[in-house]
Design an enzyme around this catalytic site. Structure first.
Site, short mmCIF file in Angstrom:
data_model
loop_
_atom_site.label_atom_id
_atom_site.label_comp_id
_atom_site.label_asym_id
_atom_site.label_seq_id
_atom_site.Cartn_x
_atom_site.Cartn_y
_atom_site.Cartn_z
N ASP A 16 0.79 -1.25 0.00
CA ASP A 16 0.00 0.00 0.00
C ASP A 16 0.81 1.29 0.00
OD1 ASP A 16 -1.52 -2.12 0.86
OD2 ASP A 16 -2.24 -1.16 2.68
N GLU A 192 -10.32 -2.68 4.09
CA GLU A 192 -9.04 -2.07 4.44
C GLU A 192 -8.95 -0.68 3.81
OE1 GLU A 192 -6.18 -5.88 4.93
OE2 GLU A 192 -6.52 -5.36 2.85
C1 FRU Z 1 -3.78 -3.67 2.75
C2 FRU Z 1 -3.13 -4.09 4.06
C3 FRU Z 1 -3.51 -3.13 5.16
C4 FRU Z 1 -2.39 -3.26 6.13
C5 FRU Z 1 -1.21 -3.47 5.22
C6 FRU Z 1 -0.17 -4.38 5.79
O1 FRU Z 1 -3.14 -4.16 1.62
O2 FRU Z 1 -3.50 -5.43 4.37
O3 FRU Z 1 -4.79 -3.39 5.71
O4 FRU Z 1 -2.25 -2.12 6.92
O5 FRU Z 1 -1.71 -4.02 4.03
O6 FRU Z 1 0.95 -4.44 4.96
#
Ligand code: FRU
Length: 474
Positions: A16, A192
């Site tokens: 992300d 998310e």
């Molecule tokens: C989304 C996610 C988020 C988390 C991060 C961990 O892709 O799963 O929810 O904060 O990646 O790397």
């Protein structure tokens, strides 16, 4: 394999985008990063800066994982009025609000770190986590300034409950619960990376509505992870989505557009988002090295009234493009494949095309064409759909679900042409139809020598109105 105009780290794994913010002449892109390898783990915040949103300079890791804390996704604000007391009004602090994933208990809480040197070095707040509710699925805080009320608002996911929870704060440290949104729309996968922000309607910045975007880990139209959006209003406490079908719509119909969040403080007042250009189904298997993962191009988000509904329109931002190097004017496209001359060969470029499907049942473009390889960007008249077929796009064998056709509903009215803008890069194809109302983002892994372009029609004659190709980078 390295893309020309999409961000990739020099080495190692990314997912992300985090902490997107403009400050003091720089766009900051932080990102989920494994400093120790090209697989997910040791989550930390990597960092890159850009002046033009197109070329990025990677900087040292901003927030490093510790033996007990993984640094998950979150956001950055510039605390200009020094509400937190962490900076001064002369030197405002950049304040990061991120999820601390406790490696011992699995708990997720929201933590604060700040920087007073333009994001180069960061200090963790001694009171971390500043917001903790005893949950193992409470993450991805997106904080922004709510000018209408004069306070900070945080949108954060209660992932397994399919809820976006809103909080407010006066100082970025003490947070009060405002309201919950959801479950709504797709709940096929956990939620998310929410983001809630105002957007202009029909280009009129005095007429704004609120958009809530939420990433969903499974069940997206192209399979696996994707993003949905809700159009509605926010009164400072509660986000209320318009009743269906105006809500719960997919942002992108390709497989590779996830976890997009918006920049705070864009100096041009655009609402700009960057996504991770991958899919949790196969992100760990994509065949690149010594890095794994790339970002989408930044895109502006706006609403446009379309057939009585307010729908999302996304436009890519790629700065400094030269004039188109090739243009063709109107010509018929009889049934068959029509390769363009060798001088048009390209592996990273922006293409624009306007086509009338005419009597053809399918028509469109083939890009990244080489021996036995091509990626199809087409329109299917019977299905009234735009599609990207990457079944023969190159290396697809690293995951059984990768080689697939991804379609998006796109009904053309009688005589209405298909208007496409296609961004091809070394490992991706982003297709924007009808001015960005319908978007498909897909990774592809062709051979570097697959650089041809062709037009095609099937089952009849289509008419090409215009085509331009603008080479990007090398
Ligand atoms: C989304 C996610 C988020 C988390 C991060 C961990 O892709 O799963 O929810 O904060 O990646 O790397």
């Amino acid at each position: 394999m390295r893309p020309t105009f999409h961000f990739t780290p020099a080495r190692n794994w990314i997912n992300d985008p985090n902490g997107l913010v403009w400050y003091d002449g720089e766009y900051h892109l932080f990102f989920q990063y494994n400093p120790l390898g090209d697989d997910w783990g040791n989550m930390s915040w990597g960092h890159a800066v850009s002046h033009d949103l197109t070329t990025w300079e990677e900087l040292p890791v901003a927030l490093e994982h510790t033996p007990t804390e993984a640094v998950f996704s979150g956001s950055v604000v510039v605390d200009r009025a020094n509400t937190s007391g962490l900076g001064t009004s002369e030197t405002p602090a950049m304040v990061a609000v991120y999820t601390s994933h406790d490696l011992l208990t699995g708990h997720q809480g929201q933590s604060v770190a700040w920087s007073t040197d333009n994001g180069r070095t960061w200090t963790r707040h001694p009171k971390n986590p500043v917001l903790e509710i005893g949950s193992t699925d409470f993450r991805d805080p997106k904080v922004s300034w709510y000018a209408g009320g004069g306070y900070w608002v945080m949108a954060v996911a209660l992932s397994t409950e399919h809820v976006v929870r809103l909080y407010r704060s006066d100082d970025l440290l003490a947070w009060t619960h405002l309201s919950d949104f959801g479950p709504a729309g797709s709940t096929a996968g956990i939620w998310e990376c929410p983001d809630l922000f105002p957007v202009a309607v029909d280009g009129d910045t005095d007429r704004t509505r609120w958009l809530l975007v939420v990433s969903v880990q499974e069940g997206a139209p192209a399979g696996g992870s994707g993003m949905q959006y809700f159009v509605g209003d926010f009164d400072g406490t509660t986000f209320t989505a318009d009743p269906a079908p105006g809500s719960g719509t997919w942002v992108d119909y390709g497989a590779d557009y996830y976890a997009a969040v918006s920049f705070n403080d864009d100096p041009h007042a655009r609402r700009l988002l960057i996504a991770w250009m991958s899919n949790w189904d196969y992100a760990k298997d994509v065949p690149t090295r010594p890095y794994r993962g790339s970002m989408s191009a930044p895109r502006t988000y706006e609403l446009r009234t379309h057939r009585g509904r307010q729908v999302l329109v996304q436009r890519p931002v790629v700065e400094g493009l030269p004039a188109p190097v090739h243009t063709v004017t109107a010509r018929d496209l009889p049934d068959g494949v029509h390769p363009l001359p060798d001088s048009w060969r390209v592996t990273s470029a922006v293409l624009t095309a306007e086509l009338d499907p005419g009597t053809a049942s399918r028509c469109g473009l083939l890009v990244r064409v080489g021996t036995g390889e091509c990626t199809v960007v087409g329109y299917d008249a019977a299905k009234r759909a735009l599609y990207v077929d990457r079944t023969s796009s190159g290396d697809t064998c690293f995951h059984p679900d990768f080689g697939a056709v991804h379609s998006a509903p796109l009904g053309l009215d009688e005589g209405e042409p298909l208007v496409l803008e296609i961004h091809i890069d070394t490992t991706s194809v982003e297709v924007y139809a009808d001015g960005g109302r319908v978007v498909i983002t897909d990774q592809v892994f062709p051979s570097p020598t697959s650089d041809g372009i062709a037009l095609f029609a099937e089952g009849g004659t289509a008419n090409l109105h215009s085509l331009t190709v603008t080479r990007v980078g090398r």
